[in-house]
Design a protein around this motif. Structure first.
Motif, mmCIF file in Angstrom:
data_model
loop_
_atom_site.group_PDB
_atom_site.id
_atom_site.type_symbol
_atom_site.label_atom_id
_atom_site.label_comp_id
_atom_site.label_asym_id
_atom_site.label_seq_id
_atom_site.Cartn_x
_atom_site.Cartn_y
_atom_site.Cartn_z
ATOM 1 N N ARG A 67 0.803 -1.225 0.000
ATOM 2 C CA ARG A 67 0.000 0.000 0.000
ATOM 3 C C ARG A 67 0.834 1.272 0.000
ATOM 4 O O ARG A 67 0.313 2.347 -0.252
ATOM 5 C CB ARG A 67 -0.948 -0.011 1.204
ATOM 6 N N ARG A 68 2.139 1.137 0.281
ATOM 7 C CA ARG A 68 3.001 2.321 0.211
ATOM 8 C C ARG A 68 3.053 2.866 -1.211
ATOM 9 O O ARG A 68 3.277 4.050 -1.428
ATOM 10 C CB ARG A 68 4.424 1.961 0.644
ATOM 11 N N LYS A 69 2.910 1.967 -2.170
ATOM 12 C CA LYS A 69 2.987 2.355 -3.583
ATOM 13 C C LYS A 69 1.611 2.716 -4.150
ATOM 14 O O LYS A 69 1.484 3.045 -5.309
ATOM 15 C CB LYS A 69 3.567 1.201 -4.415
ATOM 16 N N GLY A 70 0.556 2.592 -3.357
ATOM 17 C CA GLY A 70 -0.797 2.872 -3.827
ATOM 18 C C GLY A 70 -1.779 1.888 -3.238
ATOM 19 O O GLY A 70 -1.399 0.986 -2.487
ATOM 20 N N LYS A 71 -3.040 2.043 -3.582
ATOM 21 C CA LYS A 71 -4.076 1.199 -2.994
ATOM 22 C C LYS A 71 -4.529 0.084 -3.916
ATOM 23 O O LYS A 71 -5.347 -0.734 -3.544
ATOM 24 C CB LYS A 71 -5.283 2.057 -2.616
ATOM 25 N N CYS A 72 -3.993 0.066 -5.139
ATOM 26 C CA CYS A 72 -4.479 -0.889 -6.135
ATOM 27 C C CYS A 72 -3.328 -1.651 -6.780
ATOM 28 O O CYS A 72 -2.198 -1.173 -6.823
ATOM 29 C CB CYS A 72 -5.261 -0.164 -7.221
ATOM 30 N N SER A 73 -3.663 -2.826 -7.315
ATOM 31 C CA SER A 73 -2.671 -3.653 -8.005
ATOM 32 C C SER A 73 -2.191 -2.940 -9.270
ATOM 33 O O SER A 73 -2.890 -2.098 -9.822
ATOM 34 C CB SER A 73 -3.278 -5.016 -8.341
ATOM 35 N N PRO A 74 -0.975 -3.302 -9.736
ATOM 36 C CA PRO A 74 -0.345 -2.516 -10.804
ATOM 37 C C PRO A 74 -1.058 -2.545 -12.152
ATOM 38 O O PRO A 74 -1.127 -1.520 -12.825
ATOM 39 C CB PRO A 74 1.052 -3.122 -10.920
ATOM 40 N N GLN A 75 -1.576 -3.700 -12.566
ATOM 41 C CA GLN A 75 -2.133 -3.804 -13.912
ATOM 42 C C GLN A 75 -3.657 -3.742 -13.936
ATOM 43 O O GLN A 75 -4.238 -2.966 -14.681
ATOM 44 C CB GLN A 75 -1.642 -5.097 -14.578
ATOM 45 N N LYS A 76 -4.295 -4.540 -13.118
ATOM 46 C CA LYS A 76 -5.752 -4.636 -13.159
ATOM 47 C C LYS A 76 -6.448 -3.636 -12.235
ATOM 48 O O LYS A 76 -7.664 -3.564 -12.190
ATOM 49 C CB LYS A 76 -6.196 -6.054 -12.812
ATOM 50 N N LYS A 77 -5.648 -2.885 -11.462
ATOM 51 C CA LYS A 77 -6.163 -1.866 -10.551
ATOM 52 C C LYS A 77 -7.171 -2.435 -9.551
ATOM 53 O O LYS A 77 -8.167 -1.803 -9.214
ATOM 54 C CB LYS A 77 -6.789 -0.695 -11.329
ATOM 55 N N ARG A 78 -6.886 -3.647 -9.084
ATOM 56 C CA ARG A 78 -7.713 -4.258 -8.036
ATOM 57 C C ARG A 78 -7.345 -3.628 -6.692
ATOM 58 O O ARG A 78 -6.168 -3.398 -6.421
ATOM 59 C CB ARG A 78 -7.428 -5.757 -7.934
ATOM 60 N N PRO A 79 -8.326 -3.410 -5.827
ATOM 61 C CA PRO A 79 -7.968 -2.943 -4.481
ATOM 62 C C PRO A 79 -7.183 -4.039 -3.756
ATOM 63 O O PRO A 79 -7.565 -5.212 -3.797
ATOM 64 C CB PRO A 79 -9.316 -2.684 -3.808
ATOM 65 N N TYR A 80 -6.056 -3.663 -3.126
ATOM 66 C CA TYR A 80 -5.242 -4.643 -2.421
ATOM 67 C C TYR A 80 -6.012 -5.262 -1.257
ATOM 68 O O TYR A 80 -6.723 -4.572 -0.531
ATOM 69 C CB TYR A 80 -3.969 -3.999 -1.865
ATOM 70 N N ILE A 81 -5.831 -6.582 -1.105
ATOM 71 C CA ILE A 81 -6.394 -7.291 0.049
ATOM 72 C C ILE A 81 -5.379 -7.267 1.186
ATOM 73 O O ILE A 81 -5.718 -7.030 2.335
ATOM 74 C CB ILE A 81 -6.758 -8.748 -0.317
ATOM 75 N N GLY A 82 -4.105 -7.564 0.855
ATOM 76 C CA GLY A 82 -3.051 -7.603 1.865
ATOM 77 C C GLY A 82 -2.878 -6.245 2.523
ATOM 78 O O GLY A 82 -2.931 -5.220 1.863
ATOM 79 N N ARG A 83 -2.659 -6.244 3.854
ATOM 80 C CA ARG A 83 -2.605 -4.981 4.574
ATOM 81 C C ARG A 83 -1.263 -4.714 5.242
ATOM 82 O O ARG A 83 -0.583 -3.762 4.948
ATOM 83 C CB ARG A 83 -3.716 -4.923 5.627
ATOM 84 N N LYS A 84 -0.870 -5.569 6.171
ATOM 85 C CA LYS A 84 0.259 -5.227 7.033
ATOM 86 C C LYS A 84 1.564 -5.918 6.669
ATOM 87 O O LYS A 84 2.570 -5.697 7.306
ATOM 88 C CB LYS A 84 -0.096 -5.546 8.486
ATOM 89 N N GLY A 85 1.563 -6.816 5.695
ATOM 90 C CA GLY A 85 2.808 -7.460 5.289
ATOM 91 C C GLY A 85 3.271 -8.571 6.216
ATOM 92 O O GLY A 85 4.407 -8.996 6.134
ATOM 93 N N ILE A 86 2.372 -9.044 7.112
ATOM 94 C CA ILE A 86 2.761 -10.159 7.989
ATOM 95 C C ILE A 86 1.940 -11.417 7.736
ATOM 96 O O ILE A 86 2.249 -12.466 8.271
ATOM 97 C CB ILE A 86 2.699 -9.788 9.496
ATOM 98 N N GLY A 87 0.912 -11.328 6.910
ATOM 99 C CA GLY A 87 0.093 -12.498 6.613
ATOM 100 C C GLY A 87 0.883 -13.624 5.976
ATOM 101 O O GLY A 87 0.548 -14.796 6.132
#
Length: 186
Positions: free
Chosen positions: A83-103
């Motif tokens: 999410r530091r790079k934005g709120k969406c995936s790079p190509q399909k612009k999907r909202p990210y599910i992953g949040r904190k990087g520890i999952g």
């Protein structure tokens, strides 16, 4: 008083346990984490292969894949947030599910060894092996992350799954733990 030494944080590998390596025990949690990683990587497909005889399973996706730099500085960086790079995936612009990087620690919780390989379109596979017994030993010895290199991955294990795999990530879970083993039918 003339000492100008700089001090920096250093983190013990035991932080992996405190953050969640021992908290995840559900097979569905592990599957969910792998699928959310695939979603965030713009995958169209996720395949799950279960081998009860070998007590192993594989999760494969066709997402954008990782370079060696991505693998080291994003995937293996606990707490790294896309999410530091934005709120969406790079190509399909999907909202990210992953949040904190520890999952991703959920992936470490369910098998003795986890091998991860990934590649970008037109690239070569990169990856490594996390052996939980080796990680346990490193934690006992209070090693820092830089003192615990990942093992080398074996191309033979992955060969049935890399054919026609243009890009994406494949995770191999070897010798799954009892809680997972008994839920594979489910």
């Amino acid at each position: 008083m003339g000492n100008n030494k700089s001090f920096t944080f250093e983190i013990s590998l035991s932080v992996l346990n405190h953050l969640g390596r021992n908290l995840y025990r559900s097979f569905m949690t592990v599957i969910g984490e792998a699928i959310s990683n695939a979603w965030d990587a713009d995958a169209e497909n996720v395949w799950i292969y279960i081998n009860k005889e070998d007590n192993s399973f594989i999760i494969k996706d066709d997402g954008i894949g990782m370079t060696a730099d991505d693998f080291q500085n994003k995937f293996l960086k606990i707490g790294y947030s896309k999410r530091r790079k934005g709120k969406c995936s790079p190509q399909k612009k999907r909202p990210y599910i992953g949040r904190k990087g520890i999952g991703k620690l959920a992936l470490l919780s369910c098998a003795d060894r986890i091998a991860i390989i990934s590649k970008k379109h037109g690239g070569k596979y990169i990856g490594g092996v996390i052996d939980n017994s080796g990680l346990d030993q490193a934690i006992t010895e209070d090693l820092t992350p830089k003192e615990y290199p990942l093992g080398k991955w074996n191309p033979n294990i992955f060969s049935p799954y890399t054919t026609d795999h243009d890009q994406g990530t494949i995770v191999y879970f070897e010798n799954t733990k009892d809680g997972i083993k008994h839920s594979l039918t489910f």
